[in-house]
Scaffold this motif. Sequence first.
Motif, PDB file in Angstrom:
ATOM      1  N   GLU A  86       0.620  -1.116   0.088  1.00  0.00           N
ATOM      2  CA  GLU A  86       0.017   0.030  -0.148  1.00  0.00           C
ATOM      3  C   GLU A  86       0.734   1.250   0.090  1.00  0.00           C
ATOM      4  O   GLU A  86       0.503   2.207  -0.554  1.00  0.00           O
ATOM      5  N   LEU A  87       1.969   1.150   0.924  1.00  0.00           N
ATOM      6  CA  LEU A  87       2.809   2.517   0.814  1.00  0.00           C
ATOM      7  C   LEU A  87       3.415   2.519  -0.441  1.00  0.00           C
ATOM      8  O   LEU A  87       3.915   3.895  -0.853  1.00  0.00           O
ATOM      9  N   VAL A  88       4.059   1.266  -1.162  1.00  0.00           N
ATOM     10  CA  VAL A  88       4.741   1.631  -2.436  1.00  0.00           C
ATOM     11  C   VAL A  88       3.800   2.425  -3.287  1.00  0.00           C
ATOM     12  O   VAL A  88       4.144   3.007  -4.285  1.00  0.00           O
ATOM     13  N   SER A  89       2.513   1.995  -3.082  1.00  0.00           N
ATOM     14  CA  SER A  89       1.602   2.739  -4.073  1.00  0.00           C
ATOM     15  C   SER A  89       1.186   3.793  -3.926  1.00  0.00           C
ATOM     16  O   SER A  89       0.623   4.628  -4.887  1.00  0.00           O
ATOM     17  N   HIS A  90       1.655   4.435  -2.646  1.00  0.00           N
ATOM     18  CA  HIS A  90       1.330   5.853  -2.505  1.00  0.00           C
ATOM     19  C   HIS A  90       2.649   6.476  -1.878  1.00  0.00           C
ATOM     20  O   HIS A  90       2.973   6.692  -0.529  1.00  0.00           O
ATOM     21  N   PHE A  94       4.123   7.149   2.015  1.00  0.00           N
ATOM     22  CA  PHE A  94       5.141   6.537   2.306  1.00  0.00           C
ATOM     23  C   PHE A  94       6.228   7.376   3.044  1.00  0.00           C
ATOM     24  O   PHE A  94       6.581   6.966   4.421  1.00  0.00           O
ATOM     25  N   ARG A  95       6.541   8.312   2.512  1.00  0.00           N
ATOM     26  CA  ARG A  95       7.613   9.555   3.283  1.00  0.00           C
ATOM     27  C   ARG A  95       6.764   9.990   4.344  1.00  0.00           C
ATOM     28  O   ARG A  95       7.567   9.898   5.413  1.00  0.00           O
ATOM     29  N   THR A  96       5.509  10.265   4.432  1.00  0.00           N
ATOM     30  CA  THR A  96       4.823  10.613   5.693  1.00  0.00           C
ATOM     31  C   THR A  96       5.027   9.568   6.900  1.00  0.00           C
ATOM     32  O   THR A  96       5.500   9.933   8.148  1.00  0.00           O
ATOM     33  N   ALA A  97       4.892   8.610   6.405  1.00  0.00           N
ATOM     34  CA  ALA A  97       4.705   7.289   7.403  1.00  0.00           C
ATOM     35  C   ALA A  97       6.095   6.827   8.188  1.00  0.00           C
ATOM     36  O   ALA A  97       6.450   6.821   9.237  1.00  0.00           O
ATOM     37  N   ASP A 130      13.307  10.367  -3.501  1.00  0.00           N
ATOM     38  CA  ASP A 130      12.064  10.394  -4.524  1.00  0.00           C
ATOM     39  C   ASP A 130      11.535   8.885  -4.040  1.00  0.00           C
ATOM     40  O   ASP A 130      11.893   7.841  -4.583  1.00  0.00           O
ATOM     41  N   PHE A 131      10.421   8.999  -3.177  1.00  0.00           N
ATOM     42  CA  PHE A 131       9.940   7.664  -2.575  1.00  0.00           C
ATOM     43  C   PHE A 131       8.914   6.988  -4.098  1.00  0.00           C
ATOM     44  O   PHE A 131       8.405   5.729  -3.828  1.00  0.00           O
ATOM     45  N   LYS A 132       8.854   7.611  -5.125  1.00  0.00           N
ATOM     46  CA  LYS A 132       8.181   6.968  -6.212  1.00  0.00           C
ATOM     47  C   LYS A 132       9.094   5.880  -6.806  1.00  0.00           C
ATOM     48  O   LYS A 132       8.863   5.017  -7.560  1.00  0.00           O
ATOM     49  N   ASN A 133      10.508   5.816  -6.312  1.00  0.00           N
ATOM     50  CA  ASN A 133      11.428   5.149  -6.863  1.00  0.00           C
ATOM     51  C   ASN A 133      11.605   3.978  -6.077  1.00  0.00           C
ATOM     52  O   ASN A 133      12.766   3.209  -5.908  1.00  0.00           O
ATOM     53  N   ILE A 134      10.636   3.637  -5.179  1.00  0.00           N
ATOM     54  CA  ILE A 134      10.673   2.310  -4.353  1.00  0.00           C
ATOM     55  C   ILE A 134       9.866   1.469  -4.817  1.00  0.00           C
ATOM     56  O   ILE A 134       8.594   1.631  -5.194  1.00  0.00           O
ATOM     57  N   ASP A 135      10.390   0.164  -4.943  1.00  0.00           N
ATOM     58  CA  ASP A 135       9.490  -1.074  -5.584  1.00  0.00           C
ATOM     59  C   ASP A 135       9.860  -2.358  -4.771  1.00  0.00           C
ATOM     60  O   ASP A 135      10.718  -2.219  -3.918  1.00  0.00           O
TER      61      ASP A 135
END
Length: 293
Positions: A86-90, A94-97, A130-135
């Motif tokens: 869920e966090l990878v998708s958001h 994820f950063r905030t968490a 850049d948390f978009k680059n977590i997979d």
Amino acid sequence: MLEYRQWQRWGETGDLGRDVVGYVTDNRHEGPWDNFQCKQLKKRLSLGNAFLELGKIFKHSADGAYSLPRRYTFVAPRGVARGVQELVSHPEAFRTAVIQRWDELIARRLVEKTTIPLSTEIKAKIDEFDFKNIDWLDAEKLVADPYCLRVLVGWFDADPGRAPRGSVPTDLQATESVYVSQLLHIYAERSRQTFRDSSDALSHPDHGDHFRDQRIRFFDAMEFERFYRDSTPLDYVDTFKHEVYSGVIDTHRRQHKDCLGRAEHLLDSPINVSRELRRFSPKRRRQVPGAIK
């Protein structure tokens, strides 16, 4: 496909949160790099452990050990927990968490018997990344990746499938120029006339069809080699070539009326090169004497 100038496996005590690293440039950690955090777990990667691994990267980057990675990928055979997905998708969630749950999930687990607070420097790194680059990758995704096929073939006898047919261009290509010149030479020897270029061969009543067939075989062979070079261990194609050579060399050395006759007998020899190329599968290597296993 992600391209790397170099890669390095850390993955031991003192790895500072790195496992397998792909360096994008020769500057290594002083340039862009990607981290693959590999977990050999019997269950899915938990949310707490995902936070911990990311926390290591932010702490050590804040300490000056290395720049932040460009991309961060969790590699876990059984996948990651639903909360991680869920966090990878958001990414921004994820950063905030990570910031909000630092004290709960990360601070007391980074260094034994020590609490690492969310310092200004660490938070700056979290804000920068850049948390978009977590997979994440699980076993299913790995085996579906075409670049993993070579490993699957080598270790698990996976069948890479049949090589696709080659595409024969209408115009002559530089890659086939030597081959075509040799064909023109043997046609000239048989016919006792000059073949200036491929158009002479194509228009010849005796050699036109033969010339077309040999171009098809040439590009089939090129596609065969490209396909299996990319999908099998490096020794497989070389071993196969050696077995083809061993199967035809005696025929090649016999006396023939001319060079075209030699070529015709080679293609009619028991191993029949063209058919062997189309039927090739690495699983057949067990049936090939002297093949590397």
